[in-house]
Design an enzyme around this catalytic site. Structure first.
Site, PDB file in Angstrom:
ATOM      1  N   ALA A   1      -7.967   9.267  18.636  1.00  0.00           N
ATOM      2  CA  ALA A   1      -8.700  10.421  18.106  1.00  0.00           C
ATOM      3  C   ALA A   1      -8.229  10.837  16.720  1.00  0.00           C
ATOM      4  CB  ALA A   1      -8.624  11.629  19.032  1.00  0.00           C
ATOM      5  N   GLY A   2      -9.180  11.287  15.933  1.00  0.00           N
ATOM      6  CA  GLY A   2      -8.910  11.850  14.615  1.00  0.00           C
ATOM      7  C   GLY A   2      -9.126  10.899  13.457  1.00  0.00           C
TER       8      GLY A   2
ATOM      9  N   LYS B   1      -8.893   5.952  30.907  1.00  0.00           N
ATOM     10  CA  LYS B   1      -8.443   6.787  29.799  1.00  0.00           C
ATOM     11  C   LYS B   1      -8.540   8.225  30.279  1.00  0.00           C
ATOM     12  CE  LYS B   1      -9.709   9.005  25.586  1.00  0.00           C
ATOM     13  NZ  LYS B   1     -10.459   9.085  24.322  1.00  0.00           N
TER      14      LYS B   1
ATOM     15  N   GLY C   1     -12.977  13.483  16.850  1.00  0.00           N
ATOM     16  CA  GLY C   1     -14.171  13.548  16.008  1.00  0.00           C
ATOM     17  C   GLY C   1     -13.983  14.279  14.692  1.00  0.00           C
TER      18      GLY C   1
ATOM     19  N   ASN D   1     -13.846   6.244  17.774  1.00  0.00           N
ATOM     20  CA  ASN D   1     -15.268   6.171  18.083  1.00  0.00           C
ATOM     21  C   ASN D   1     -16.116   6.714  16.933  1.00  0.00           C
ATOM     22  OD1 ASN D   1     -17.906   6.453  19.143  1.00  0.00           O
ATOM     23  ND2 ASN D   1     -17.210   7.091  21.124  1.00  0.00           N
ATOM     24  N   THR D   2     -15.976   8.026  16.659  1.00  0.00           N
ATOM     25  CA  THR D   2     -16.871   8.666  15.696  1.00  0.00           C
ATOM     26  C   THR D   2     -16.760   8.064  14.299  1.00  0.00           C
ATOM     27  OG1 THR D   2     -16.651  10.697  16.969  1.00  0.00           O
ATOM     28  CG2 THR D   2     -17.590  10.913  14.776  1.00  0.00           C
TER      29      THR D   2
END
Lengths: 297, 86
Positions: free
Chosen positions: A222-223, A130, A191, A244-245
């Protein structure tokens, strides 16, 4: 390492791990380069309160692919706890990232280090990366020029490059042309939890990159803040979601991981099914004739 | 990092740098190392995981070459592992 049922929240324990939405309809596998993922959710391994919480979240996510970062070994650490001891390497393909790199040269070095580690672990993720080359430490938005350079170099070195990028359609096309195995636009900053900030741009990227190549993999990376964001990404015609977050920092990461699994599958099915058009006015579901009323329209 | 005064003279024993003694730089930190192989250096760094990669002067040293690759004073090494990330 096994998880005691009693440690899991009731909603998870009853279903023994990953919740499947239906026995009859399943999302098909996702092919990226030489890899075939049985699940379209790619989960990050950072920011969990503990390795144990991460491990349980990975289990309930249904995912079979997780991202991982490469960092300097803490010399003379002595704790002996390494994250790979908490990831079932028989189930998960590792996707090493180049997070934290701000130029192509460093990102290429980082990718090669990740490849070397995964070769030692005999993990199938050794041949992909990645790619993340950042351009700004506050927004964490990518540097398109350095990302492009690194994509070219890594593709030439035999890597299957899954490239994180902004939602700029022109940059996305350039990354594909440079040899990326998948293009991964951000929904919004890493994040941030803002979800899909510009669905129109993501749609343009989808139209453009899949026009003559419908199987070219596009991932929203992301986001994502909550499950509906992941569903929207899939409803836009994306092939998968990397997050992830949204799981790691949820109040209950273990249940949120399962929610993300369901959302990604629901979004894929909804896209596949073809949503109805939007109308300003109502459209009755029940017959309009035969109503027991003499009310005039 | 404390060490007995004579330990820095032993080949392959990394410690904080002794002024004037041979050193290599590992992860940006200067450590005493009189010379030896990558494998010997790793053995003395107390690294407990197999999930590592080693870069010597910005070139990867594959694991199967650790015991055949010499580390000389002044060399720069990076020893990296896997951590959680998105």
């Amino acid at each position: 390492m096994t998880i005691e049922q009693s440690q899991l929240p009731a909603v998870v324990a009853e279903n023994e791990g990953a919740v499947q939405p239906t026995q009859a309809i399943r999302t098909p596998p996702l092919k990226i380069g030489s890899h075939t993922l049985s699940n379209r959710l790619i989960l990050g391994t950072g920011r969990y309160d503990s390795f144990e919480t991460m491990q349980r979240s990975l289990q309930t996510s249904g995912s079979d692919c997780v991202t991982i970062a490469v960092r300097q070994e803490k010399l003379h650490d002595g704790s002996g706890r390494n994250i790979i001891d908490f990831i079932n390497l028989d189930r998960f393909t590792l996707l090493p990232n180049t997070a934290g790199c701000y130029d192509a040269a460093t990102a290429v070095r980082c990718a090669k280090m990740g490849r070397e580690i995964l070769k030692r672990l005999e993990n199938p993720g050794a041949n992909w990366v990645k790619l993340e080359v950042l351009g700004d430490s506050r927004s964490l938005l990518p540097d398109p020029i350095e990302s492009l350079k690194a994509t070219e170099r890594l593709a030439a070195d035999g890597f299957e490059v899954l490239c994180y990028t902004s939602d700029d359609p022109i940059v996305a096309r350039r990354l594909k042309d440079a040899g990326a195995a998948a293009v991964m636009p951000a929904g919004s900053p890493i994040g941030s939890g803002l979800g899909i900030a510009n669905p129109n741009h993501l749609s343009i990227i989808r139209d453009d990159l899949k026009r003559d190549d419908p199987d070219f993999p596009l991932i929203v990376d992301a986001g994502v803040g909550t499950a509906s964001d992941a569903a929207i990404a899939m409803e836009l015609g994306y092939d998968g979601v990397l997050l992830n977050t949204a799981v790691a920092h949820a109040k209950d990461p273990i249940v949120m991981a399962s929610a993300m699994n369901l959302a990604v599958q629901a979004g894929w099915m909804a896209r596949k099914s073809g949503r109805i058009g939007k109308s300003r006015y109502g459209s009755a579901s029940s017959p309009e004739i035969g109503v027991i009323s003499d009310r005039q329209k | 990092m404390s060490h007995s005064p004579d330990s820095s003279s032993l080949p392959g024993t990394p410690t904080t740098a002794t002024p004037g003694g041979p050193t290599v730089v590992v992860n940006g930190r200067s450590v005493s190392f009189a010379g030896g192989t990558v494998g010997e250096l790793l053995n003395t760094l107390e690294i407990k995981t197999r999930a590592i990669a080693v870069e010597l002067n910005q070139e990867i040293v594959p694991a199967d070459q650790h015991n055949d690759t010499r580390v000389a004073p002044g060399d720069q090494l990076e020893v990296v592992t896997l951590v959680g990330g998105g």
